[in-house]
Design a protein around this motif. Sequence first.
Motif, PDB file in Angstrom:
ATOM      1  N   GLN A   1       0.823  -1.207   0.000  1.00  0.00           N
ATOM      2  CA  GLN A   1       0.000   0.000   0.000  1.00  0.00           C
ATOM      3  C   GLN A   1       0.859   1.260   0.000  1.00  0.00           C
ATOM      4  O   GLN A   1       0.478   2.291  -0.575  1.00  0.00           O
ATOM      5  N   ARG A   2       2.027   1.180   0.610  1.00  0.00           N
ATOM      6  CA  ARG A   2       2.933   2.317   0.683  1.00  0.00           C
ATOM      7  C   ARG A   2       3.662   2.555  -0.644  1.00  0.00           C
ATOM      8  O   ARG A   2       3.878   3.699  -1.054  1.00  0.00           O
ATOM      9  N   VAL A   3       4.036   1.463  -1.312  1.00  0.00           N
ATOM     10  CA  VAL A   3       4.912   1.564  -2.480  1.00  0.00           C
ATOM     11  C   VAL A   3       4.143   1.589  -3.800  1.00  0.00           C
ATOM     12  O   VAL A   3       4.578   2.222  -4.766  1.00  0.00           O
ATOM     13  N   GLN A   4       2.996   0.946  -3.854  1.00  0.00           N
ATOM     14  CA  GLN A   4       2.260   0.825  -5.115  1.00  0.00           C
ATOM     15  C   GLN A   4       2.036   2.176  -5.811  1.00  0.00           C
ATOM     16  O   GLN A   4       2.225   2.283  -7.030  1.00  0.00           O
ATOM     17  N   PRO A   5       1.673   3.254  -5.085  1.00  0.00           N
ATOM     18  CA  PRO A   5       1.460   4.526  -5.786  1.00  0.00           C
ATOM     19  C   PRO A   5       2.729   5.106  -6.409  1.00  0.00           C
ATOM     20  O   PRO A   5       2.647   5.993  -7.266  1.00  0.00           O
ATOM     21  N   THR A   6       3.903   4.628  -6.001  1.00  0.00           N
ATOM     22  CA  THR A   6       5.162   5.171  -6.520  1.00  0.00           C
ATOM     23  C   THR A   6       5.684   4.399  -7.730  1.00  0.00           C
ATOM     24  O   THR A   6       6.691   4.810  -8.325  1.00  0.00           O
TER      25      THR A   6
END
Length: 336
Positions: A304-309
């Motif tokens: 959830q933390r990395v997916q948007p990046t």
Amino acid sequence: MDLDAAAHDLRTHLGDFLTRDRPDGVFHVQPGGPGSVPTLADLEPPELHLDLLPETPTDDQQATLRRLGYRGSGHHWTHPGGWRLILPDHGSGWRAEQAALRDLLLHDPGAAHTYRAAYHEGGRAHADTALRPAALSHHARTVGLTPARHVARLLAPLDAPWMIAAGYALDLHLGHTARPHDDLDVILPRDAQAQLPDLLRGWRLDTPMDGIYQPYTAPLEAPHHQIHAHHPDLSGVLMLDILLTDLSEGTWHYRRDPRITLPLDHARKVSPDGLPYLTPEAVLLFKAGAAGRDPRGKDQQDYQRVQPTLTAQARTWLHGALTHTSPGHPWLTSLE
């Protein structure tokens, strides 16, 4: 009460997994909870956080705990000597978070004062949550990438394209410490393992084989792929986890399904301060879990933390890889 003596008793009577040649026993034990902080000792009893193998205690292990005076079952126990015993979920990240929080409370009187107020306002869970950002900030300052830099200095002479993997790789991708980590994972080409004993001279090297630690001897042949390395100078994590990987012909091969690949010059990134790391979409493929198994709690949070990046290319690759390995995986929809 003497928590050190209690920890020693646990290792003695439950067995020490690190002594090798056994599939069960104590892997790690540490003090925790606000009660283990002298300035907060009146809030509640101190705790011992026990990493026990297997993760779910057996009937024999629970019987041993009762013979030692513990009362309870499963993952939560109390002792008439005045402390609690907690067996954390290995996949939650809770142990490392609690260690970071305790370190903050031990070294920052202001944080301990704030914790006390939050505890009286809403109890333990409320106080832990309220201090989590400060604990992470303290951890980033005092630990952060220190374990990665320490290992990078040791591996600098290695004549092979090694790289940091797992949670630390995601930190390097994000450019900051996102959470405390239990260990430091490093990818090493399988054909470079003969260099390890000289590079890690003085380290204890073990190979988990069928759930039992065996002394590492080269070469380690497939399907075995892990070397656990321990040294007292490696602070901030429990161990270095070396992952032998096929990087032949300039290609990174996914260990669980070697048909899934990436060009090595794409799979291996380098941070601004020179630390090599596995590209985030490949890290997340591992964190997605084996087929038929849901991601662990900390891995779901990492996603959830990395997916948007992720770049569009990375999202497309991860979607394709998961479609192949885990059709119906819960992450697929958010990658479309």
